[in-house]
Design a protein around this motif. Sequence first.
Motif, PDB file in Angstrom:
ATOM      1  N   ALA A 161       0.708  -1.217   0.094  1.00  0.00           N
ATOM      2  CA  ALA A 161       0.038  -0.136  -0.011  1.00  0.00           C
ATOM      3  C   ALA A 161       0.803   1.241  -0.080  1.00  0.00           C
ATOM      4  CB  ALA A 161      -0.755   0.036   1.288  1.00  0.00           C
ATOM      5  N   ALA A 162       2.142   1.172   0.469  1.00  0.00           N
ATOM      6  CA  ALA A 162       2.969   2.309   0.696  1.00  0.00           C
ATOM      7  C   ALA A 162       3.680   2.650  -0.666  1.00  0.00           C
ATOM      8  CB  ALA A 162       3.985   2.231   1.941  1.00  0.00           C
ATOM      9  N   VAL A 163       4.058   1.953  -1.261  1.00  0.00           N
ATOM     10  CA  VAL A 163       4.978   1.808  -2.126  1.00  0.00           C
ATOM     11  C   VAL A 163       4.394   1.580  -3.549  1.00  0.00           C
ATOM     12  CG1 VAL A 163       7.329   1.226  -3.514  1.00  0.00           C
ATOM     13  CG2 VAL A 163       6.898   1.248  -0.797  1.00  0.00           C
ATOM     14  N   PRO A 164       3.900   2.493  -4.401  1.00  0.00           N
ATOM     15  CA  PRO A 164       3.213   2.047  -5.732  1.00  0.00           C
ATOM     16  C   PRO A 164       3.981   1.099  -6.740  1.00  0.00           C
ATOM     17  CG  PRO A 164       3.089   4.398  -5.162  1.00  0.00           C
ATOM     18  CD  PRO A 164       3.941   3.916  -4.174  1.00  0.00           C
ATOM     19  N   GLY A 165       3.150   0.125  -7.043  1.00  0.00           N
ATOM     20  CA  GLY A 165       3.751  -0.742  -8.061  1.00  0.00           C
ATOM     21  C   GLY A 165       4.750  -1.927  -7.321  1.00  0.00           C
ATOM     22  N   LEU A 166       4.896  -1.951  -6.009  1.00  0.00           N
ATOM     23  CA  LEU A 166       5.876  -2.896  -5.425  1.00  0.00           C
ATOM     24  C   LEU A 166       5.285  -4.437  -5.632  1.00  0.00           C
ATOM     25  CD1 LEU A 166       8.301  -3.484  -3.747  1.00  0.00           C
ATOM     26  CD2 LEU A 166       6.970  -3.136  -1.616  1.00  0.00           C
ATOM     27  N   ASP A 167       4.042  -4.644  -5.141  1.00  0.00           N
ATOM     28  CA  ASP A 167       3.114  -5.677  -5.476  1.00  0.00           C
ATOM     29  C   ASP A 167       3.924  -7.229  -5.058  1.00  0.00           C
ATOM     30  OD1 ASP A 167       1.020  -7.439  -6.262  1.00  0.00           O
ATOM     31  OD2 ASP A 167       1.786  -7.646  -8.433  1.00  0.00           O
ATOM     32  N   ILE A 168       4.515  -6.943  -3.849  1.00  0.00           N
ATOM     33  CA  ILE A 168       5.211  -8.384  -3.087  1.00  0.00           C
ATOM     34  C   ILE A 168       3.925  -9.257  -2.975  1.00  0.00           C
ATOM     35  CG2 ILE A 168       6.088  -9.325  -0.943  1.00  0.00           C
ATOM     36  CD1 ILE A 168       7.173  -6.483  -0.146  1.00  0.00           C
TER      37      ILE A 168
END
Length: 265
Positions: A161-168
């Motif tokens: 939610a905090a880092v756009p595009g991270l998608d872990i």
Amino acid sequence: MPPARKRTRSYDPVKTRTAVLAQYGHVRAGVATLTPDQLALPTRLGDWTVRELVAHLGMTLGAVSALLGLPEPSEQDGTLLDWPFAIAADAPAIAAHARELAERHPDPDAHLAAAEERFTADLAARPGTRLLPTSAGALPLADYLVTRTVELVVHTDDLNAAVPGLDIPYDRQALAACTRLLADALAAKAPGGSTEVRVPPYAVVQCVEGPRHTRGTPPNVVETDPLTWLRLATGRLTWQQAVEDAHVSASGERADLSAYLPLMA
């Protein structure tokens, strides 16, 4: 009033350990891609930055090692279902420790790697029955590892939610254990059999006082997906917002769970 005591669901200790390490591995892979600017981003956890959240994620394993280093309690006096309700009292200390760790370990990946190495070594010769002195009372190591799936999965969602595009990604077994523990915690907090809460494909529980359903279609049904359920249970999402956004379907006069949520806050 404390939640009612219920029989705790059993978890396969081998699968739990595998799930914890798998989800931690997903976190490490995602964190390795973060830039200094991304590490400085805010999160939805008060004033925590991404860097502080990552430092705390290292403590999901580090806490196990720390507890194993303390004297073993003489007998078990807590249950797995006590943990979700006990953790809130530790929040100020946890936040302070996360900030201290972030300052002490400027290389997040190295911090995560060191925590994993120690965790793996500490668990190598420890039986699942070994008691740990947790904030929820003395719990077996095997049970405490189930709580690590909650910490890892919920905070993976916080990172995404905090880092756009991270998608872990989410390990399926870790997500299942996390979902089931928090569903069972709801059933303990709101004992009864009038409402069926479904979180497919991982959990179904009966809860809330009232006429008990025995067969056919239950008169009160709540259904949602695992990540929405975790956000509701931990206060990341309100019941009203989830219903308004159609992330939850709720039918029946006893299907409003807002009085019982969040479970952890």
